[in-house]
Design an enzyme around this catalytic site. Structure first.
Site, PDB file in Angstrom:
ATOM      1  N   LYS A 166     -76.273 -19.362  62.365  1.00  0.00           N
ATOM      2  CA  LYS A 166     -75.227 -19.131  63.144  1.00  0.00           C
ATOM      3  C   LYS A 166     -75.972 -18.891  64.728  1.00  0.00           C
ATOM      4  O   LYS A 166     -75.167 -19.336  65.829  1.00  0.00           O
ATOM      5  CB  LYS A 166     -74.080 -18.008  63.010  1.00  0.00           C
ATOM      6  CG  LYS A 166     -73.343 -18.681  61.872  1.00  0.00           C
ATOM      7  CD  LYS A 166     -72.660 -17.491  61.182  1.00  0.00           C
ATOM      8  CE  LYS A 166     -71.517 -16.855  62.045  1.00  0.00           C
ATOM      9  NZ  LYS A 166     -70.853 -15.546  61.474  1.00  0.00           N
ATOM     10  N   LYS A 190     -74.819  -9.447  63.756  1.00  0.00           N
ATOM     11  CA  LYS A 190     -74.322 -10.503  62.652  1.00  0.00           C
ATOM     12  C   LYS A 190     -75.488 -10.974  61.967  1.00  0.00           C
ATOM     13  O   LYS A 190     -76.531 -11.640  62.563  1.00  0.00           O
ATOM     14  CB  LYS A 190     -73.337 -11.408  63.591  1.00  0.00           C
ATOM     15  CG  LYS A 190     -72.454 -10.739  64.131  1.00  0.00           C
ATOM     16  CD  LYS A 190     -71.503 -11.962  64.993  1.00  0.00           C
ATOM     17  CE  LYS A 190     -70.699 -13.099  64.539  1.00  0.00           C
ATOM     18  NZ  LYS A 190     -69.743 -13.549  65.369  1.00  0.00           N
ATOM     19  N   GLY A 202     -67.449 -15.625  55.653  1.00  0.00           N
ATOM     20  CA  GLY A 202     -66.338 -14.673  54.685  1.00  0.00           C
ATOM     21  C   GLY A 202     -66.410 -13.211  55.414  1.00  0.00           C
ATOM     22  O   GLY A 202     -65.935 -12.344  54.798  1.00  0.00           O
ATOM     23  N   GLY A 203     -66.824 -13.007  56.568  1.00  0.00           N
ATOM     24  CA  GLY A 203     -66.818 -11.610  57.222  1.00  0.00           C
ATOM     25  C   GLY A 203     -67.735 -10.728  56.605  1.00  0.00           C
ATOM     26  O   GLY A 203     -67.663  -9.562  56.982  1.00  0.00           O
ATOM     27  N   GLU A 225     -74.673  -9.667  69.103  1.00  0.00           N
ATOM     28  CA  GLU A 225     -73.414 -10.389  70.058  1.00  0.00           C
ATOM     29  C   GLU A 225     -72.879  -9.070  70.739  1.00  0.00           C
ATOM     30  O   GLU A 225     -72.567  -8.007  70.187  1.00  0.00           O
ATOM     31  CB  GLU A 225     -72.506 -10.973  69.456  1.00  0.00           C
ATOM     32  CG  GLU A 225     -72.539 -12.382  69.610  1.00  0.00           C
ATOM     33  CD  GLU A 225     -71.585 -13.192  68.611  1.00  0.00           C
ATOM     34  OE1 GLU A 225     -70.445 -12.635  68.064  1.00  0.00           O
ATOM     35  OE2 GLU A 225     -71.920 -14.375  68.307  1.00  0.00           O
ATOM     36  N   LYS A 282     -59.213 -13.755  57.039  1.00  0.00           N
ATOM     37  CA  LYS A 282     -57.799 -13.945  57.421  1.00  0.00           C
ATOM     38  C   LYS A 282     -56.926 -13.731  56.403  1.00  0.00           C
ATOM     39  O   LYS A 282     -56.970 -14.000  55.046  1.00  0.00           O
ATOM     40  CB  LYS A 282     -58.062 -15.556  57.575  1.00  0.00           C
ATOM     41  CG  LYS A 282     -58.810 -15.709  58.783  1.00  0.00           C
ATOM     42  CD  LYS A 282     -59.434 -17.197  58.834  1.00  0.00           C
ATOM     43  CE  LYS A 282     -60.392 -17.483  59.933  1.00  0.00           C
ATOM     44  NZ  LYS A 282     -61.014 -18.847  59.605  1.00  0.00           N
ATOM     45  N   ARG A 328     -66.644 -27.666  57.017  1.00  0.00           N
ATOM     46  CA  ARG A 328     -66.141 -28.069  55.778  1.00  0.00           C
ATOM     47  C   ARG A 328     -64.564 -28.163  56.054  1.00  0.00           C
ATOM     48  O   ARG A 328     -64.076 -27.562  56.970  1.00  0.00           O
ATOM     49  CB  ARG A 328     -66.366 -26.934  54.700  1.00  0.00           C
ATOM     50  CG  ARG A 328     -66.153 -25.505  55.322  1.00  0.00           C
ATOM     51  CD  ARG A 328     -66.289 -24.657  54.256  1.00  0.00           C
ATOM     52  NE  ARG A 328     -66.375 -23.269  54.852  1.00  0.00           N
ATOM     53  CZ  ARG A 328     -65.442 -22.650  55.341  1.00  0.00           C
ATOM     54  NH1 ARG A 328     -64.050 -22.872  55.318  1.00  0.00           N
ATOM     55  NH2 ARG A 328     -65.637 -21.268  55.939  1.00  0.00           N
TER      56      ARG A 328
END
Ligand code: ADP
Ligand code: ADP
Ligand code: MG
Length: 462
Positions: free
Chosen positions: A116, A158, A164-165, A200, A237, A292
């Site tokens: 990322k 991060k 998936g958090g 971040e 989510k 995906r």
């Protein structure tokens, strides 16, 4: 053309893909673990192959066994679904080397987006706005602290390989950096086998708005509009909707263009999602690209009338996208509730068990994607998401009304689920008003649980 596809997944997404294959006259080969011998994805496939024991590492993450099964059954392609091996570039490469078409982007694109921190650098160079932060990896807690001082607090630490958090911790001041860094790194190492961290700026209660992308092998890239996924618990989510509430045409246009630019910059092919966060002043920032199919793809299907899994199969077969950007029209509003088998009064701990009785809703505007049936077992070995209920209406209010009705009709006996909480959410004033952000659930979950408890929810718990 594809003749036979192996689906390297389980649960509702495997069922979704198998159905699409059969609708497209493609044979569907499912793989299953010994814990899944009675699972729906095994039962409805054209053929099925047992690939190992209950633990994911022995079966759904066992790349060698899956590729062996694909070769033994004469498959010409592999669909990875989401989770499991879907974002493993090694798996995509092994498929390619075995002469199997991997239904997703090329392995080198998965590599690029899987890190990322590197993906952010690439996007910044391509002119896509990214969250201010470190340029690449912070090797030590000291490095992270230096970056944090430069960026300004609060910051988010991060994991470069995160998903998936997980592997994410906030630090609000200098004193918090070291512990947050070590905790996030330890979690990343145990979840992803990679402890690389980046820093971040923490955007206070942003909205999570993502764009669905499709790219074919001819270099065409389009987007199918956005989804608002700000209803999250612990960065995961719970509910998604399309389109996003109150987005100006100008902002929607700019974000859609940035999403297409992002996909083109990495040579994207097949279906993917470009995730952004949006701050209070409508600034938007790229956070990551998911290479995906995504859990929430049905809301986009509902408002565009497009079939994303069919597009994935067409793209893999070397066919062009079935629509141009101009032909993509957003019509109406759709909401999805992710139903997970969890004990909501016990901090959402997984609740595996046997389904004694189940009844799913139907009727105008309702779609249910699930692998549950009467008498089936929900295994403790896998993800707790068991069903997705999608409601579509001509307006947001109509979609909400249909979702209320659908959730009221639904009966799931034998395990506890998140459904009652999502049902109450459909009546929550601030939710109905729209304009919520990622801070919504943290602020309102206690009140929803209190209402549920006062209404006797705890007594109903099994
Ligand atoms: P993200 O949350 O990363 O934006 P999605 O919303 O598409 O992406 O959710 C993917 C998540 O679904 C995975 O991180 C994992 O927790 C979960 N998952 C993975 N495999 C399965 C499966 N077979 N069935 C249900 N859920 C799964
Ligand atoms: P994952 O790979 O686990 O899906 P993401 O980078 O997509 O991780 O972030 C998941 C969620 O965490 C986002 O939807 C958002 O709610 C929150 N988040 C991520 N980055 C930031 C940030 N810089 N500021 C505030 N919230 C963030
Ligand atoms: Mg994400």
């Amino acid at each position: 053309m594809l003749k036979r596809v192996l689906i390297a997944n389980r649960g509702e997404i495997a069922v979704r893909i198998i159905r699409e294959c059969l609708d497209s006259s493609i044979e569907a080969v499912s793989v299953y673990s010994t814990a899944d011998s009675q699972a729906l994805h095994r039962i409805i496939a054209t053929r099925s192959v047992c690939i190992g024991g209950p633990r994911a590492g022995e079966s759904y993450l066992n790349a060698a066994n899956i590729i062996e099964a694909a070769k033994a059954t004469g498959c010409d392609a592999v669909h990875p679904g989401f989770g499991f091996l879907s974002e493993s570039s090694d798996f995509a490469r092994s498929c390619e080397e075995a002469g199997l078409k991997f239904i997703g982007p090329p392995s080198k694109v998965i590599d690029m987006m899987g890190d990322k921190a590197a993906a952010k650098r690439m996007m910044r160079q391509a002119g896509v706005p990214v969250v201010p932060g470190s340029d690449g990896i912070a090797q030590t807690a000291d490095d992270a602290e230096k970056e944090a001082e430069r960026i300004g607090y609060p910051v988010l630490l991060k994991a470069a390989a995160g998903g998936g958090g997980r592997g994410m911790r906030r630090a609000c001041c200098k004193e918090e950096v070291k512990d947050a860094f070590e905790a996030a790194r330890a979690e990343a190492e145990s979840c992803f086998g990679n402890g690389d961290m980046y820093v971040e700026e923490l955007i206070e209660n942003p909205r999570h708005i993502e764009f669905q992308i499709l790219g074919d092998s001819f270099g065409n890239v389009i987007h199918l509009g956005e989804r608002d996924c700000s209803i999250q618990r612990r960065n995961q989510k719970l509910l998604e909707e399309a389109p996003a509430w109150g987005l100006s045409e100008k902002l929607r246009g700019a974000m859609g263009e940035a999403a297409v630019k992002a996909a083109k910059a990495c040579g994207y092919e097949n279906a993917g999602t470009v995730e952004f966060i949006v701050d209070k002043d409508d600034n938007f920032y790229f956070i990551e690209m998911n290479t995906r199919i995504q859990v929430e793809h049905p809301v986009t299907e509902a408002v565009t009338g497009m079939n994303i899994v069919r597009e994935q199969l067409r793209i893999a077969a070397g066919m062009p996208l079935s629509r141009t950007q101009e032909e993509v029209q957003i019509c109406g509003h759709a909401i999805e509730c992710r139903i997970t088998a969890e004990k909501v009064f016990e901090n959402f701990a997984p609740c595996p068990g046997r389904i004694d009785f189940i009844h799913f809703p139907a009727g105008a505007g309702i779609r249910v994607d699930s692998a549950l049936y009467n008498g089936c077992e929900i295994s403790p070995y896998y993800d707790s998401m068991v069903a997705k209920i999608i409601a579509k209406g001509s307006s947001r209010l109509e979609a909400v009304r249909r979702m209320r009705r659908a959730l009221e009709e639904t009966v799931i006996n034998g395990v506890q689920t998140t459904l009652p909480v999502q049902h109450l959410l459909m009546y929550q004033q601030d939710f109905l008003r729209g304009g919520y952000d990622t801070g919504f659930i943290e602020a309102h979950l206690p009140e929803l649980l209190a209402i549920y408890e006062a209404a006797g929810g705890k007594d109903e718990s099994i």
